[in-house]
Structures are given as structure tokens and as C-alpha cells.
Design a protein around this motif. Structure first.
Motif, PDB file in Angstrom:
ATOM      1  N   SER A 147      -7.853   8.925 -16.882  1.00 32.52           N
ATOM      2  CA  SER A 147      -7.468   8.637 -15.499  1.00 32.52           C
ATOM      3  C   SER A 147      -6.794   7.279 -15.437  1.00 32.52           C
ATOM      4  CB  SER A 147      -8.687   8.649 -14.581  1.00 32.52           C
ATOM      5  OG  SER A 147      -9.591   7.605 -14.948  1.00 32.52           O
ATOM      6  N   ILE A 148      -5.950   7.103 -14.424  1.00 28.94           N
ATOM      7  CA  ILE A 148      -5.230   5.845 -14.252  1.00 28.94           C
ATOM      8  C   ILE A 148      -5.304   5.431 -12.794  1.00 28.94           C
ATOM      9  CG2 ILE A 148      -3.036   7.085 -13.972  1.00 28.94           C
ATOM     10  CD1 ILE A 148      -1.681   4.663 -15.330  1.00 28.94           C
ATOM     11  N   GLU A 149      -5.518   4.136 -12.555  1.00 29.17           N
ATOM     12  CA  GLU A 149      -5.687   3.615 -11.197  1.00 29.17           C
ATOM     13  C   GLU A 149      -4.922   2.304 -11.074  1.00 29.17           C
ATOM     14  OE1 GLU A 149      -9.286   2.167  -8.157  1.00 29.17           O
ATOM     15  OE2 GLU A 149      -9.703   2.674 -10.260  1.00 29.17           O
ATOM     16  N   PHE A 150      -4.253   2.145  -9.937  1.00 29.39           N
ATOM     17  CA  PHE A 150      -3.475   0.930  -9.667  1.00 29.39           C
ATOM     18  C   PHE A 150      -4.132   0.139  -8.544  1.00 29.39           C
ATOM     19  CE2 PHE A 150       0.522   1.276 -12.017  1.00 29.39           C
ATOM     20  CZ  PHE A 150       0.402   2.549 -12.540  1.00 29.39           C
ATOM     21  N   LEU A 151      -4.312  -1.173  -8.777  1.00 34.36           N
ATOM     22  CA  LEU A 151      -4.816  -2.092  -7.758  1.00 34.36           C
ATOM     23  C   LEU A 151      -3.788  -3.197  -7.601  1.00 34.36           C
ATOM     24  CD1 LEU A 151      -8.510  -2.410  -9.008  1.00 34.36           C
ATOM     25  CD2 LEU A 151      -7.649  -0.867  -7.230  1.00 34.36           C
ATOM     26  N   SER A 152      -3.302  -3.399  -6.378  1.00 36.98           N
ATOM     27  CA  SER A 152      -2.230  -4.379  -6.221  1.00 36.98           C
ATOM     28  C   SER A 152      -2.198  -4.919  -4.805  1.00 36.98           C
ATOM     29  CB  SER A 152      -0.881  -3.739  -6.572  1.00 36.98           C
ATOM     30  OG  SER A 152       0.174  -4.682  -6.454  1.00 36.98           O
ATOM     31  N   ARG A 153      -1.706  -6.175  -4.712  1.00 40.08           N
ATOM     32  CA  ARG A 153      -1.421  -6.801  -3.418  1.00 40.08           C
ATOM     33  C   ARG A 153      -0.071  -7.504  -3.531  1.00 40.08           C
ATOM     34  NH1 ARG A 153      -6.616  -9.751  -0.568  1.00 40.08           N
ATOM     35  NH2 ARG A 153      -7.816  -7.867  -0.138  1.00 40.08           N
ATOM     36  N   LYS A 154       0.689  -7.395  -2.487  1.00 41.21           N
ATOM     37  CA  LYS A 154       2.009  -8.005  -2.483  1.00 41.21           C
ATOM     38  C   LYS A 154       1.908  -9.519  -2.665  1.00 41.21           C
ATOM     39  CE  LYS A 154       6.451  -7.280  -2.101  1.00 41.21           C
ATOM     40  NZ  LYS A 154       7.159  -6.407  -3.074  1.00 41.21           N
ATOM     41  N   GLY A 155       2.614 -10.020  -3.671  1.00 42.22           N
ATOM     42  CA  GLY A 155       2.624 -11.454  -3.955  1.00 42.22           C
ATOM     43  C   GLY A 155       1.479 -11.948  -4.801  1.00 42.22           C
ATOM     44  N   GLU A 156       0.508 -11.078  -5.161  1.00 43.97           N
ATOM     45  CA  GLU A 156      -0.655 -11.513  -5.936  1.00 43.97           C
ATOM     46  C   GLU A 156      -0.758 -10.837  -7.294  1.00 43.97           C
ATOM     47  OE1 GLU A 156      -3.497 -12.338  -2.022  1.00 43.97           O
ATOM     48  OE2 GLU A 156      -4.240 -11.140  -3.718  1.00 43.97           O
ATOM     49  N   GLY A 157       0.075  -9.842  -7.563  1.00 44.06           N
ATOM     50  CA  GLY A 157       0.024  -9.188  -8.865  1.00 44.06           C
ATOM     51  C   GLY A 157      -0.563  -7.795  -8.790  1.00 44.06           C
ATOM     52  N   THR A 158      -0.594  -7.164  -9.954  1.00 43.34           N
ATOM     53  CA  THR A 158      -1.044  -5.779 -10.053  1.00 43.34           C
ATOM     54  C   THR A 158      -1.985  -5.622 -11.238  1.00 43.34           C
ATOM     55  OG1 THR A 158       1.055  -4.996  -9.134  1.00 43.34           O
ATOM     56  CG2 THR A 158      -0.272  -3.377 -10.336  1.00 43.34           C
ATOM     57  N   VAL A 172       0.839  -1.195   0.000  1.00 48.30           N
ATOM     58  CA  VAL A 172       0.000   0.000   0.000  1.00 48.30           C
ATOM     59  C   VAL A 172       0.877   1.248   0.000  1.00 48.30           C
ATOM     60  CG1 VAL A 172      -1.758   1.278   1.259  1.00 48.30           C
ATOM     61  CG2 VAL A 172      -1.869  -1.217   1.161  1.00 48.30           C
ATOM     62  N   SER A 173       1.967   1.214   0.756  1.00 46.29           N
ATOM     63  CA  SER A 173       2.863   2.372   0.813  1.00 46.29           C
ATOM     64  C   SER A 173       3.520   2.642  -0.542  1.00 46.29           C
ATOM     65  CB  SER A 173       3.934   2.137   1.877  1.00 46.29           C
ATOM     66  OG  SER A 173       4.683   0.962   1.591  1.00 46.29           O
ATOM     67  N   GLU A 174       3.809   1.596  -1.283  1.00 52.32           N
ATOM     68  CA  GLU A 174       4.406   1.767  -2.607  1.00 52.32           C
ATOM     69  C   GLU A 174       3.382   2.318  -3.591  1.00 52.32           C
ATOM     70  OE1 GLU A 174       7.769  -1.784  -2.582  1.00 52.32           O
ATOM     71  OE2 GLU A 174       5.703  -2.257  -3.159  1.00 52.32           O
ATOM     72  N   LEU A 175       2.142   1.848  -3.479  1.00 57.60           N
ATOM     73  CA  LEU A 175       1.089   2.346  -4.365  1.00 57.60           C
ATOM     74  C   LEU A 175       0.873   3.851  -4.184  1.00 57.60           C
ATOM     75  CD1 LEU A 175      -1.671  -0.427  -4.176  1.00 57.60           C
ATOM     76  CD2 LEU A 175      -0.421   0.288  -6.208  1.00 57.60           C
ATOM     77  N   ALA A 176       0.987   4.309  -2.942  1.00 52.50           N
ATOM     78  CA  ALA A 176       0.697   5.707  -2.660  1.00 52.50           C
ATOM     79  C   ALA A 176       1.700   6.652  -3.310  1.00 52.50           C
ATOM     80  CB  ALA A 176       0.687   5.928  -1.147  1.00 52.50           C
ATOM     81  N   ARG A 177       2.904   6.189  -3.581  1.00 53.56           N
ATOM     82  CA  ARG A 177       3.945   7.064  -4.108  1.00 53.56           C
ATOM     83  C   ARG A 177       4.120   6.941  -5.626  1.00 53.56           C
ATOM     84  NH1 ARG A 177       9.454   7.137  -0.985  1.00 53.56           N
ATOM     85  NH2 ARG A 177       9.581   8.965  -2.367  1.00 53.56           N
ATOM     86  N   LEU A 178       3.311   6.097  -6.274  1.00 54.89           N
ATOM     87  CA  LEU A 178       3.440   5.938  -7.721  1.00 54.89           C
ATOM     88  C   LEU A 178       3.145   7.260  -8.414  1.00 54.89           C
ATOM     89  CD1 LEU A 178       1.775   2.464  -8.413  1.00 54.89           C
ATOM     90  CD2 LEU A 178       4.207   3.022  -8.358  1.00 54.89           C
ATOM     91  N   GLY A 179       3.964   7.615  -9.378  1.00 51.97           N
ATOM     92  CA  GLY A 179       3.772   8.844 -10.125  1.00 51.97           C
ATOM     93  C   GLY A 179       4.577  10.005  -9.603  1.00 51.97           C
ATOM     94  N   GLU A 180       5.213   9.814  -8.449  1.00 51.30           N
ATOM     95  CA  GLU A 180       6.069  10.885  -7.938  1.00 51.30           C
ATOM     96  C   GLU A 180       7.366  10.926  -8.746  1.00 51.30           C
ATOM     97  OE1 GLU A 180       4.747  10.550  -3.215  1.00 51.30           O
ATOM     98  OE2 GLU A 180       6.880  10.560  -3.821  1.00 51.30           O
ATOM     99  N   PRO A 181       7.889  12.122  -9.016  1.00 52.63           N
ATOM    100  CA  PRO A 181       9.160  12.202  -9.746  1.00 52.63           C
ATOM    101  C   PRO A 181      10.277  11.499  -8.986  1.00 52.63           C
ATOM    102  CG  PRO A 181       8.066  14.335  -9.692  1.00 52.63           C
ATOM    103  CD  PRO A 181       7.318  13.448  -8.755  1.00 52.63           C
ATOM    104  N   TYR A 182      11.040  10.692  -9.747  1.00 54.10           N
ATOM    105  CA  TYR A 182      12.238  10.002  -9.254  1.00 54.10           C
ATOM    106  C   TYR A 182      11.949   8.934  -8.208  1.00 54.10           C
ATOM    107  CZ  TYR A 182      13.879  14.315 -11.356  1.00 54.10           C
ATOM    108  OH  TYR A 182      14.073  15.350 -12.213  1.00 54.10           O
TER     109      TYR A 182
END
Length: 632
Positions: free
Chosen positions: A609-620, A574-584
Motif C-alpha cells: 500500500s502507498i499513502e501520501f501526507l502533504s501540506r502546501k509549503g511544508e513538504g510531502t 488536499v485537492s491535488e492529493l486526492a487525484r494522485l494515481g489517476e491516469p494522465y
């Protein structure tokens, strides 16, 4: 000295093999041998299928008819069930033999001095095959009586009758027909080897290669089971070899047409597909007839033979004529595979049709011979076509790799430009306001200064205005819009993207599946649309593990086109999803995050619009929504 290419070397090796095999085969069949050929013999027809040797030997000379060896084989009169033939043997040594070129019927017995020396009661049907009868030294210069019956069908002998050394005649007997066994076994081995190779190929290659393998193996079984030499080895299994021959024939006819259909399509008005369906149905019907005949202890042999010999022969000729016509048509249109197919098939079809016509006009007494050499050349042409297809697929994969490399270069260039644009926007934003303030103060000072000072202050303001124009250009560069706006179809662009990335997915042990609704149109730049989805799918590929799968789905809902890219890779927290799209920001070791940032900006520029749904170990899963074009 320039070395030949791999393709040229392979072609030369194949040509040398053909040049080597054919003369060796012909030499095996026509190798030299020494024997005494009998110039004539006598025969006596029997109207009851009896074989009393004493009655035959006691029959008056008037009942016997002399037949010259070079004359046509006499046909039995009406009501005749069997025939007696007698030969005056030349002087022979120990370990001699009698070789008859062609024997017809289902039973053959040989007598010398009322002594039975040969009995073929276990053999069902000779069908014009050779027979080798051993002789001893005591049989020299004696008279041999031969009895032949066919159960009301064709019987008797034809061709040459030779007497000589058993070893030499056996060698000739073996050489003349062993080549059929050798070629047939080689084809079956080749088919088995190709089948093993196919197990490691993709499903789209497997289906095409499978029917070619069935064609090759069917040809091999036909050669072996049709060879007279087989009866020398398994003379008590005539029924089994006949069944194997029929099964190979029932497999060959539809498999051959299916392979042709896969190469060149369904044909005009779907005639090739219709022919394939008819042959499948007919082969299944003949298979049922074979099973029924076996259940009834082969009491339907006459009807079954009519179906598998007369009717099937006509179907084979019709099939050859149609496929030859279609292949020549495709060849005239410039299809290289059709040219190769036509060359090999023309030789095979010409030899096979000629021999089939001779076979039927000779009342099925002609022994088919030359068709096997045409078949060898034709099988070689089929393998060449398959090799060309594999080579073409390899070249296509290389082309996709080159395109992928080009897109990667463009992507890197885009990322570099994106860095410059971010720096430009940052600098422009921070510098523009101080410049405007400075210009304002200079303008105030100019109102209170003398003529000479005003001139200098005016020059300073002009330079500030020029700097402002440059900063405006930087801001325009930092916030690019769509360079070219077109209405394009989503499915076509996604298929192109998938084709480019399939080799990369395969290298990762994964695959890409497309489930795309047709006629989905959006407005924007096709080039930037492809760039965005190359970034998304490439990220999914890099997250795959063993047996990875990426599913790209596109459909329309309301006034939007929805595109989903789903993988079964590592997934994200969840923490990784929240930062997607940030520069660098990137969760990859060597990643910069600029590629995904570019994707966000492209989708944003297309009003999507773009949306990411993901769970660790289950895919994105990435879900992109774009406004549908007004034409939808």
C-alpha cells in the motif's frame, strides 16, 4: 596531431615544477662563492663560565691547543663550561666578515683587541647553526678571540671557518638556508589554498582533505622553524620558534597516521587505529608538558627535551617503519594509491631515518638536511593521491549520471508501454463482448443453414476465436504481474537508488539522507521496486527548493516493512492529493502522471500500500507498506 589528455598534461606540469624547483634549491644552497678558509685555530677550555678577554689574551701558549679545520670537533672535558678559541685573520678589506659553519651552545662572543665585536647573548641555542660575524678593514691580519658556552651542554664550533667579502658570504649564508624558508612558506600557502577549496566541498571530502592539509602545513612549519636562516631574521625569538617547531611536530604525527588510516583503513587487527590513538595521547601529553614547562619558566627544559627529541625521535622512526611496511603491503595487493604513497614515502622515510640515525650517533650534532627534499617528493605524492580521489569521485558521479539516464530511458519506455497497455485494455474490454455476441448469433445461424453456408459460418467463427485469443493476449499485457519474483533486501536496493539520484539532488541544491534498518526483506521484482522508488524520490527532488533535504527511512513493524520518503519541498494541496494515481494527472507543467501511476501499480502488484501526507509549503511524505518476507 593528438593532444595529451588533461591528466597527462597535469602530470607533465607537476614533473616540470619538481625538475625546476629541486635544481634551483640545490643551486641556492651550493652556489659559488669566494673566501679564505682558515686551516686551523686554537682553543682553551674553561672550567668556569667566565669570559674575561684580558685573561684569555694573557694565557700562556701551553694552555692553547691547535685544532685542524678538517678534524672532528673536540669534545669538552669533564667540568668544562666554556671554551676560548682564537683565529689569526688573513688580510681583509673593508666590509669583510667571518662565517662559521656550525656553532653549538647558547652563548657566543667575539673580540678583537679586547673590543667586543659580536654578542649573541639573546640567542638561546645554536644547535649547529651558522654564524656570520661582520669585520671592518681595521681588523685585517689581527687575532680574533671567540668565547662559547653552553650552560653545561654542548658548545664550541665545527666545520669550516671562512673569511671573505661580507656581501658574498651573506649571499652564500642566505642562499644555503633560504630554500628552507621558501619551501616551508610554499607548503603553508598550499595548505591554506587547499583549506579554502575544502570549504566548498562535501563533508565526506572535507575530513579526508583536512588531515592532509594539517600534514602539509606541519611540514611547512617544521622546515621554516628548523632553518638556520630564521635565526638571522628573528634571533631573539629562539624560544618561540622552538615552540612552533614542537607544536608542528605534535600535530604532524597523529595527523599523518589519521590520513593514512583514512586512505587504507584501520590495518590488520586495528594496529593503525591503535597507533593513531597512542600518538594522539602522546601529543596531548607533550602539549601538557610544554605548558607546564612554560609555567615553570622553562626550568624543565632537560626533561622536556628528552621527551620531544629522544622519545619523539624513536616514535617517528617506529611510525615510519610501520607505515612503510603497511603501504608496501597494500601496494603488493594492487592498490594504486598505495603504490604512489609507497614511492613517495619510501624516499622520505629512507632519507629521514638515515639522517635521524646519523643525528643520534653524532650526539645530536648533525644538522638534518636531505629530509626536506624527500618530504617535498612525499607531499607531492600525497597531493597526487588526493587528486586521484577527487577524480574518482567525479568519475563515480558521471557513472551515476549515466545510470540515471539509463533508468530514465527505461522509465520512459515503461511509461510508453503503460500507455499502450491502457489502450489495449480499453480496446479489449470494449471489443471482446460484441465479438462474443456475434459468435453466438453465427453459431445459431449455422444450425439452421445448409452445408455450404455452414462451411462459411464455421470459417467466420474460427476467425472470431482467433480475434478472441488476440484480445486475451492484450488483456494479459495490460495487467502485468511481477516478471521475476525474488526475496531481496530493502536497504541495499534503496542505497543503490540513492546513489543514482544523489547527483540529481545536488544539482537541485538538495541532499539525500538514509536511515535504513538492516535485514529488511520483501518479495517481488528488485528492478520494479527500484523503478517505483526512483519515481518517488525523483518527484521529491523536483519539488525541492534551496537547502532541500530528502530523508528515506525504512523499518519493520509487525509483519510489514515500512518505507518513508519525506522531503521539505513545495508540498501539495488536499485537492491535488486526492487525484494522485489517476491516469494522465500531474501537477507538474510537463508531467503526464504516468510515472506515479506505474509506481502505484508496482506497489499494488507487490501486495503493498502507498499513502501520501502533504501540506502546501511544508513538504510531502510518502509511506509505502510491503509484506515482509517469511525469512524475517
Amino acid at each position: 596531431m593528438k593532444l595529451p589528455s588533461t591528466k597527462t598534461a597535469a602530470a607533465l606540469i607537476m614533473l616540470l615544477l619538481v625538475i625546476a624547483i629541486i635544481p634551483v634549491g640545490i643551486a641556492m644552497e651550493w652556489g659559488g662563492h669566494k673566501e679564505v678558509a682558515l686551516p686551523a685555530w686554537q682553543l682553551k677550555w674553561e672550567h668556569a663560565a667566565l669570559h674575561d678577554i684580558q685573561e684569555a689574551m694573557a694565557a700562556p701558549s701551553g694552555e692553547w691547543r691547535t685544532v685542524q679545520a678538517r678534524a672532528d670537533r673536540p669534545q669538552p672535558p669533564v667540568g668544562a663550561d666554556s671554551v676560548w678559541l682564537r683565529f689569526s685573520l688573513p688580510r681583509t678589506e673593508a666590509n669583510s666578515a667571518l662565517l662559521i659553519d656550525k656553532v653549538y651552545g647558547d652563548s657566543l662572543k667575539a673580540y678583537i683587541d679586547r673590543r667586543l665585536i659580536y654578542d649573541s647573548s639573546e640567542v638561546i641555542n645554536y644547535s649547529g647553526n651558522k654564524v656570520l660575524i661582520p669585520l671592518s678593514g681595521e681588523d685585517s691580519a689581527k687575532q680574533l678571540y671567540l668565547w662559547s658556552a653552553g650552560g653545561g651542554k654542548d658548545f664550541g664550533i665545527g666545520g669550516k671557518v671562512r673569511v671573505g667579502s661580507y656581501d658574498k658570504l651573506l649571499s652564500f649564508y642566505v642562499k644555503q638556508d633560504l630554500v628552507d624558508i621558501v619551501i616551508g612558506a610554499a607548503l603553508i600557502f598550499m595548505g591554506g589554498a587547499l583549506m579554502i577549496c575544502l570549504l566548498f566541498l562535501k563533508p565526506e571530502f572535507f575530513s579526508g582533505g583536512l588531515f592532509l592539509i594539517l600534514v602539509i602545513i606541519s611540514f611547512g612549519v617544521l622546515l621554516i622553524t628548523y632553518s638556520p636562516f630564521l635565526r638571522l631574521i628573528v634571533n631573539s625569538q629562539e624560544r618561540l620558534t622552538g615552540i612552533c617547531f614542537d607544536l608542528a611536530l605534535f600535530t604532524l604525527l597523529p595527523a599523518f597516521t589519521i590520513y593514512f588510516e583514512q586512505l587504507f583503513g584501520p590495518g590488520k587487527r586495528g594496529y593503525t587505529t591503535r597507533l593513531r590513538n597512542f600518538q594522539l595521547a602522546y601529543s596531548l601529553f607533550c602539549l601538557g608538558a610544554l605548558a607546564l614547562n612554560a609555567v615553570l619558566s622553562f626550568r624543565l627544559d632537560y626533561l622536556y627535551s628528552f621527551l620531544t627529541i629522544n622519545v619523539t625521535g624513536v616514535l617517528i622512526m617506529a611510525q615510519f617503519v610501520y607505515l612503510l611496511y603497511m603501504s608496501l603491503t597494500y601496494a603488493l595487493r594492487g592498490n594504486k594509491d598505495a603504490v604512489i604513497f609507497s614511492m613517495g614515502f619510501s624516499v622520505f622515510a629512507f632519507l629521514s631515518l638515515s639522517e635521524l640515525l646519523i643525528y643520534y650517533f653524532s650526539s645530536e650534532r648533525y644538522h638534518l638536511y636531505w629530509w626536506k627534499w624527500g618530504m617535498v617528493l612525499f607531499v607531492i605524492s600525497l597531493i597526487v593521491i588526493l587528486g586521484r580521489r577527487f577524480a574518482g569521485s567525479h568519475e563515480q558521479a558521471l557513472e551515476y549520471s549515466r545510470e540515471l539516464e539509463k533508468f530514465n530511458n527505461d522509465l520512459q519506455r515503461s511509461e510508453k508501454m503503460e500507455i499502450i497497455s491502457e489502450l489495449a485494455a480499453s480496446v479489449a474490454h470494449e471489443v471482446r463482448n460484441p465479438l462474443q455476441v456475434t459468435r453466438g448469433f453465427l453459431q445459431i445461424l449455422g444450425e439452421r443453414s445448409g452445408k455450404k453456408e455452414k462451411e462459411y459460418l464455421q470459417m467466420a467463427m474460427e476467425e472470431l476465436d482467433r480475434a478472441s485469443v488476440i484480445i486475451t493476449d492484450f488483456l494479459t499485457f495490460a495487467k502485468p504481474g511481477m516478471d521475476t519474483v525474488d526475496v531481496f533486501e530493502v536497504s541495499g536496493e534503496l542505497k543503490h537508488v540513492s546513489g543514482i539520484l544523489v547527483p540529481l539532488a545536488n544539482l537541485q541544491g538538495g541532499a539525500i539522507e538514509l536511515h535504513l534498518q538492516e535485514d529488511l526483506q520483501v518479495s517481488g521484482s528488485p528492478a520494479k521496486f527500484k523503478q517505483a522508488f526512483i519515481n518517488l524520490i525523483k518527484n521529491s527532488i523536483e519539488s525541492l527548493q534551496e537547502e532541500g533535504l530528502i530523508i528515506v527511512t525504512a523499518w519493520k513493524t509487525g509483519s510489514h516493512v515500512v518505507i518513508s520518503v519525506q522531503d521539505n519541498g513545495e508540498g501539495m494541496k488536499v485537492s491535488e492529493l486526492a487525484r494522485l494515481g489517476e491516469p494522465y494527472y500531474s501537477n507538474k507543467t510537463k508531467g503526464t502522471g504516468l510515472g506515479l501511476m506505474v509506481t502505484f501499480r508496482i506497489i499494488e502488484a507487490m501486495n503493498g500500500s502507498i499513502e501520501f501526507l502533504s501540506r502546501k509549503g511544508e513538504g510531502t511524505e510518502v509511506i509505502v507498506k510491503l509484506p515482509a518476507s517469511g525469512n524475517n
